[in-house]
Design a protein around this motif. Sequence first.
Motif, PDB file in Angstrom:
ATOM      1  N   ARG A 186       1.993   5.968  -9.736  1.00  0.00           N
ATOM      2  CA  ARG A 186       1.893   5.494 -10.721  1.00  0.00           C
ATOM      3  C   ARG A 186       0.891   6.895 -11.273  1.00  0.00           C
ATOM      4  O   ARG A 186      -0.233   6.925 -11.902  1.00  0.00           O
ATOM      5  N   LYS A 237       0.508  -1.191  -0.283  1.00  0.00           N
ATOM      6  CA  LYS A 237       0.270   0.339  -0.562  1.00  0.00           C
ATOM      7  C   LYS A 237       0.974   1.447  -0.197  1.00  0.00           C
ATOM      8  O   LYS A 237       0.552   2.470   0.320  1.00  0.00           O
ATOM      9  N   SER A 284       4.698   4.571  -4.470  1.00  0.00           N
ATOM     10  CA  SER A 284       4.325   3.680  -5.389  1.00  0.00           C
ATOM     11  C   SER A 284       2.385   4.364  -6.132  1.00  0.00           C
ATOM     12  O   SER A 284       2.312   4.533  -7.237  1.00  0.00           O
ATOM     13  N   ALA A 285       1.263   4.905  -4.741  1.00  0.00           N
ATOM     14  CA  ALA A 285       0.544   4.993  -5.947  1.00  0.00           C
ATOM     15  C   ALA A 285       0.928   6.397  -6.383  1.00  0.00           C
ATOM     16  O   ALA A 285       0.373   6.754  -7.631  1.00  0.00           O
ATOM     17  N   LYS A 327      -6.313   7.337  -4.885  1.00  0.00           N
ATOM     18  CA  LYS A 327      -5.096   7.232  -5.015  1.00  0.00           C
ATOM     19  C   LYS A 327      -4.580   8.542  -6.215  1.00  0.00           C
ATOM     20  O   LYS A 327      -3.854   8.220  -6.702  1.00  0.00           O
TER      21      LYS A 327
END
Length: 185
Positions: free
Chosen positions: A27, A19, A23-24, A159
């Motif tokens: 993206r 989570k 990384s969110a 996100k």
Amino acid sequence: MKNVNPINILAISGSLRGKSLNSALLRAVISMISSQGTVVTYSEMGQLPHFNPDLDLDVPDTAVANWRRLLKEANGVLICTPEYARGIPGALKNALDWVVSSGEFVNKPVAVISASPHPDGGAIAHESLLGTLSMMSASLVEGGTLTVPFINKKLDSNKEIMDSDLRLNIQNLLKALFQEIKNVQ
Ligand SMILES: Cc1cc2nc3c(=O)[nH]c(=O)nc-3n(C[C@H](O)[C@H](O)[C@H](O)COP(=O)(O)O)c2cc1C
């Protein structure tokens, strides 16, 4: 003659966490690239062996060979990383150590984002990462570095980036990265 080859970006998150906010964010950044280029997200950082010069052989481990190939094929690199204990996360540093001798970062345009829930946005890891990339002769993009404080308050439940300043800063960072890639092509 104008280069018509598509631009290929390798996107790397410094966090292995499922989570991960970094990384969110990565993206969300990728979704802002749209038609400017294609993006490959590096997903095997956790599979790299611990770096050991004794294992840095002519025929490397498969994960190492893949990592080097993806870097080689990329026109530019986008890294988004957290800070761990005032430094670069070990997994990311390990990945970078594997390409010191092989040289895939030499002259490679690289943009760096660090994001943290804390007020300095991972600034110490950020500086340390720039130092490592500079040692590897990467082309650190002018305008291509960004520290993001309070990242936990800047992404919505899907996100997506809900902070307009952050969106603008990322647009500028991507513009700088793509411009530098075009300059070196
Ligand atoms: C072992 C560990 C060390 C951390 N050290 C720092 C730190 O030095 N500076 C900082 O800003 N945040 C630190 N944090 C908090 C991280 O910024 C936070 O957990 C963040 O969400 C991690 O990134 P991710 O969400 O992309 O996985 C640390 C977190 C962990 C688990």
